[in-house]
Design an enzyme around this catalytic site. Structure first.
Site, short mmCIF file in Angstrom:
data_model
loop_
_atom_site.label_atom_id
_atom_site.label_comp_id
_atom_site.label_asym_id
_atom_site.label_seq_id
_atom_site.Cartn_x
_atom_site.Cartn_y
_atom_site.Cartn_z
N GLU A 59 3.36 3.86 -1.30
CA GLU A 59 4.11 4.34 -2.45
C GLU A 59 5.48 4.87 -2.03
O GLU A 59 6.45 4.78 -2.80
CB GLU A 59 3.35 5.43 -3.19
CG GLU A 59 3.02 6.66 -2.36
CD GLU A 59 2.29 7.72 -3.17
OE1 GLU A 59 2.31 7.62 -4.41
OE2 GLU A 59 1.71 8.63 -2.57
N ASN B 226 10.56 -14.11 16.22
CA ASN B 226 10.81 -12.68 16.03
C ASN B 226 12.06 -12.51 15.17
O ASN B 226 13.12 -13.04 15.50
CB ASN B 226 11.00 -11.99 17.37
CG ASN B 226 9.76 -12.09 18.24
OD1 ASN B 226 8.89 -11.24 18.17
ND2 ASN B 226 9.66 -13.15 19.02
N TYR C 148 -3.88 -10.15 17.78
CA TYR C 148 -3.00 -10.37 16.64
C TYR C 148 -2.79 -11.86 16.42
O TYR C 148 -2.95 -12.37 15.30
CB TYR C 148 -1.65 -9.68 16.88
CG TYR C 148 -0.57 -10.12 15.91
CD1 TYR C 148 -0.71 -9.91 14.55
CD2 TYR C 148 0.58 -10.77 16.37
CE1 TYR C 148 0.26 -10.31 13.65
CE2 TYR C 148 1.56 -11.17 15.48
CZ TYR C 148 1.40 -10.95 14.14
OH TYR C 148 2.36 -11.36 13.25
N ASP D 122 -3.99 -3.18 -2.04
CA ASP D 122 -4.37 -3.53 -0.67
C ASP D 122 -5.01 -4.91 -0.70
O ASP D 122 -5.90 -5.18 -1.50
CB ASP D 122 -5.36 -2.50 -0.13
CG ASP D 122 -5.59 -2.61 1.37
OD1 ASP D 122 -5.51 -3.72 1.91
OD2 ASP D 122 -5.84 -1.57 2.00
N ARG E 50 0.82 -1.22 0.00
CA ARG E 50 0.00 0.00 0.00
C ARG E 50 0.85 1.27 0.00
O ARG E 50 0.34 2.35 -0.26
CB ARG E 50 -0.91 0.03 1.24
CG ARG E 50 -1.93 -1.09 1.26
CD ARG E 50 -2.84 -0.96 2.46
NE ARG E 50 -2.11 -1.05 3.72
CZ ARG E 50 -2.66 -0.89 4.91
NH1 ARG E 50 -3.96 -0.61 5.01
NH2 ARG E 50 -1.95 -1.00 6.02
N LYS F 169 3.00 -16.49 17.44
CA LYS F 169 1.90 -16.03 18.30
C LYS F 169 0.55 -16.65 17.90
O LYS F 169 -0.45 -16.46 18.60
CB LYS F 169 1.81 -14.50 18.26
CG LYS F 169 3.05 -13.81 18.82
CD LYS F 169 2.95 -12.31 18.71
CE LYS F 169 4.22 -11.63 19.20
NZ LYS F 169 5.38 -11.93 18.34
#
Length: 258
Positions: free
Chosen positions: A42, A169, A137, A63, A40, A129
């Site tokens: 630019e 991570n 999330y 998107d 998304r 997660k």
């Protein structure tokens, strides 16, 4: 051994992010015929275009919430890597509807586009997660992961196959806590730790890219590839990042679990 990316047209959603840029560099290096970046932003695409001056590159604004656009951008592609997501825990807690729209509905749009356009292999980037999630999330990524794998049912009789990878991570990725600790250290401030009892799984960006390539090599459809990641107490990791010549500076403070 030949890479599964060699001579393939590859598309990466969220491709102007930290993983996307590392993956694009690898795909170009191993001989992908075309590499498409969909995101998304630019601004990040413009900066990436300056860093990747390769005629095989394509940049497209899009998107994942837009099903029609996803069908457009995946046309003529062999492999799709779906990385676009809202990934910050606190953002997903504050904006649960937005997290669902991007992480779950967006993944469905990409999966449907893959079948419509006959994509050979589609890999979804999930997270540790998603295992027994206790954050919104994690819950959205678990739902997206199940949805993505489930699209193998709808792909029956076609060439399209869906699999996923789960990450720990990634060191140095955008928004990583390592950046926060470094900035606190440079400002001579105490580093902030959620809880010293916490441990985190960590992997390098190179490992993250290699995991996707492994999935593309071995996938048959429906798998979740989970790497063996090293784990470290959060405080040990923070100290390793900020200590210089044995000096721990102003120490740390605990701010509590999110």
């Amino acid at each position: 051994m030949t890479s599964p990316l060699t001579n393939k047209a590859v598309l990466c959603t969220g491709g102007s992010g930290s993983f996307g840029q590392a993956f694009v560099a690898h795909a170009l290096e191993v001989g992908a015929s075309r590499v498409c970046v969909v995101s998304r932003s630019e601004a990040t695409q413009a900066a990436m275009a300056l860093a990747f001056s390769d005629e095989r590159m394509r940049f497209m604004i899009g998107d994942v919430r837009d099903a029609v656009r996803m069908t457009e951008v995946t046309r003529g592609v062999d492999i799709v890597i779906h990385d676009a997501a809202l990934k910050r825990v606190e953002t997903c807690e504050a904006e649960p509807g937005e997290a669902l729209a991007t992480n779950v509905d967006g993944s469905r749009n990409v999966a449907r586009a893959c079948i419509i356009n006959g994509i050979e292999k589609a890999v979804f980037l999930s997270t540790d997660k998603a295992a027994a999630p206790n954050t919104h999330y994690g819950a959205t990524k678990l739902a997206a992961e199940r949805l993505w794998r489930g699209w193998n049912v709808y792909a029956a009789g076609t060439a399209t196959r869906f699999s996923a990878t789960r990450y720990g991570n990634v060191l140095g990725s955008t928004g990583s806590v390592l950046q926060l600790w470094r900035s606190q250290h440079l400002a001579n401030e105490p580093i902030t730790i959620t809880d010293v009892r916490c441990t985190r799984f960590w992997m390098t960006m190179r490992d993250a890219v290699a995991l996707v390539e492994l999935a593309l090599t071995r996938m048959r459809g429906g798998e979740v590839f989970v790497p063996r990641c090293g784990a470290a107490p959060v405080l040990d990791l923070a100290r390793a990042i900020v200590e210089t010549e044995g000096a721990y500076g102003p120490g740390h403070i605990e701010i509590g679990l999110r």
